[in-house]
Scaffold this active site. Structure first.
Site, mmCIF file in Angstrom:
data_model
loop_
_atom_site.group_PDB
_atom_site.id
_atom_site.type_symbol
_atom_site.label_atom_id
_atom_site.label_comp_id
_atom_site.label_asym_id
_atom_site.label_seq_id
_atom_site.Cartn_x
_atom_site.Cartn_y
_atom_site.Cartn_z
ATOM 1 C CG ASP A 1 65.136 99.510 23.501
ATOM 2 O OD1 ASP A 1 64.297 100.717 22.917
ATOM 3 O OD2 ASP A 1 65.420 98.619 23.985
ATOM 4 C CG HIS B 1 64.715 98.082 19.560
ATOM 5 N ND1 HIS B 1 64.640 97.328 20.883
ATOM 6 C CD2 HIS B 1 64.854 97.370 19.162
ATOM 7 C CE1 HIS B 1 64.083 96.715 20.923
ATOM 8 N NE2 HIS B 1 63.970 96.051 19.339
ATOM 9 C CG ASP B 2 68.812 98.895 15.340
ATOM 10 O OD1 ASP B 2 67.460 98.187 15.778
ATOM 11 O OD2 ASP B 2 69.132 99.609 14.431
ATOM 12 C CB SER C 1 63.251 93.052 19.080
ATOM 13 O OG SER C 1 62.528 94.127 18.623
#
Length: 402
Positions: free
Chosen positions: A348, A381-382, A182
């Site tokens: 994501d 995303h995580d 990220s």
């Protein structure tokens, strides 16, 4: 938003009366680590004066960092791990004195782990502008006051320059690998461009080559949520008592961000339209379970982060564009000489896999060719934080063969 302290324990020790007990449950004006707090596993490097790209001067900067493993005699086995927006140097370790949360990437660092401390020396700094020991808006200026909103604007490149100063102080001329996800992936990519002779391998996870309009817009809304909090007071809140800082705005910003970190599929699978209690959200003032989930994360966040720091870091993230003043993104990616693994997460929505494919296609030495390694996951995303097995296998492969 339903403000609640449910699930957050008060500090240990004797609390003499109900009034002090209630005060201890209120969110602090800032969740930043401060000098005098327990240092935990942090180490500190003082790096001298620092001039950011866009002006201003920091007379003396400090980076907090943590390490694992042993640096070898020729200092060639160092790996740099760079955290995401709200992370810190505590990559691996327990929650405890000095650390409001447990390590954010458990199982990645240690003997026999993907980042094997029997072989590598791993270092993780808290980025410049952060609030867990490194110089940032909650730090004291020359007059002994918190910088607050007067802290200078930072860019991703500023933060990478500070990390390079840390490496210099530690006597590390070249990293065996630089790894980040990220916002940390933005840093890692800039390392490959700014310091190609200092990076043997890059692992860039869930990050783009440049922040797009959607990302900038989302960052702006989060910043506005904080600044519109009446207790933000133009960024001058550091000395306010518990409960009188911009905690509502900061919690709302975190709730907005959470919608980008998890996929819609995962949220629906976990919560659907379920209720938090027996009270109906439609007629009995009850709440949907997903509302309570967002509130929990927003409320908890205010205890470990600083509102001005969050603004500083979001602004730096919006600045990210490897092509700036380098002839465009493709020209900049062409400067990377390190063997590079780019990893994306299939679901994501913050930085979709297409943005990682662009990096893989642009760097000269992509481990997986023109397409990034894509991990299938429902976590959104995580996923780069949660799919430990798959991410760990990719890291092992890169370190062994890259």
């Amino acid at each position: 938003m339903d403000w609640t302290d449910h699930g957050i324990s008060p500090p240990s020790g004797r609390i003499p009366n109900d009034e002090l007990r209630a005060a201890s449950l209120r969110p602090p004006a800032s969740g930043a680590w401060r000098d005098g707090d327990d240092v935990g596993d942090r180490q500190f490097a003082w790096l001298g004066a620092f001039g950011p790209e866009h002006g201003g001067e920091l007379p003396l900067i400090r980076l907090a960092y943590e390490t694992w493993g042993t640096l070898n005699a020729d200092r060639s086995n160092a790996i740099l791990v760079l955290h995401a927006l709200t992370g810190d140097s505590h990559v691996e370790g327990q929650l405890g004195p000095g650390h409001p949360t447990a390590g954010w990437w458990p199982g990645i660092i240690g003997p026999g782990a993907p980042l094997d401390t029997d072989r590598y020396f791993v270092i993780a700094p808290n980025m410049l502008g952060g609030c867990q020991g490194s110089t940032g808006p909650a730090s004291l200026d020359a007059r002994g006051n918190a910088y607050g909103a007067s802290f200078p604007v930072l860019t991703i490149r500023d933060q990478v320059r500070a990390q390079a100063l840390l490496a210099d102080q530690l006597g590390i001329s070249t990293f065996a690998a630089v790894i980040g996800g990220s916002m940390g992936g933005m840093h890692a990519l800039e390392w490959g461009i700014m310091y190609p002779d200092r990076t043997q391998r890059l692992i860039v996870m869930s990050a783009p080559a440049a922040s797009d309009a959607q990302t900038i817009a989302q960052n702006t809304l989060q910043i506005d949520a904080i600044r519109l909090d009446p207790n933000f007071n133009d960024g001058d809140y550091a000395d306010e008592p518990a409960g009188f800082g911009p905690h509502r705005g900061l919690a709302l910003a975190r709730r907005l961000a959470m919608l980008n970190y998890r996929s819609g599929t995962e949220l629906d699978d976990r919560f659907g339209r379920s209720w938090q209690s027996n009270l109906s959200p439609e007629q009995d003032e009850g709440r949907y379970a997903v509302e309570s989930y967002l509130d929990f994360h927003g409320n908890r966040f205010t205890r470990r982060f600083d509102a001005n720091s969050y603004i500083t870091l979001l602004t730096a993230m919006s600045s990210h564009n490897v092509g700036r003043d380098r002839g465009g993104v493709d020209a900049a990616l062409g400067r990377v000489t390190a063997s590079t693994m780019v990893i994306g997460i299939s679901t994501d929505v913050l930085f979709p896999p297409e943005t990682q494919h662009r990096i893989a296609a642009g760097v000269p030495n992509s481990y997986s060719g023109d397409r990034a390694v894509t991990i299938r996951s429902n976590f959104g995303h995580d996923g780069f934080l949660l799919e430990i097995h798959h991410v760990g296998d990719a890291i092992r492969s890169m370190l062994a063969n890259g």
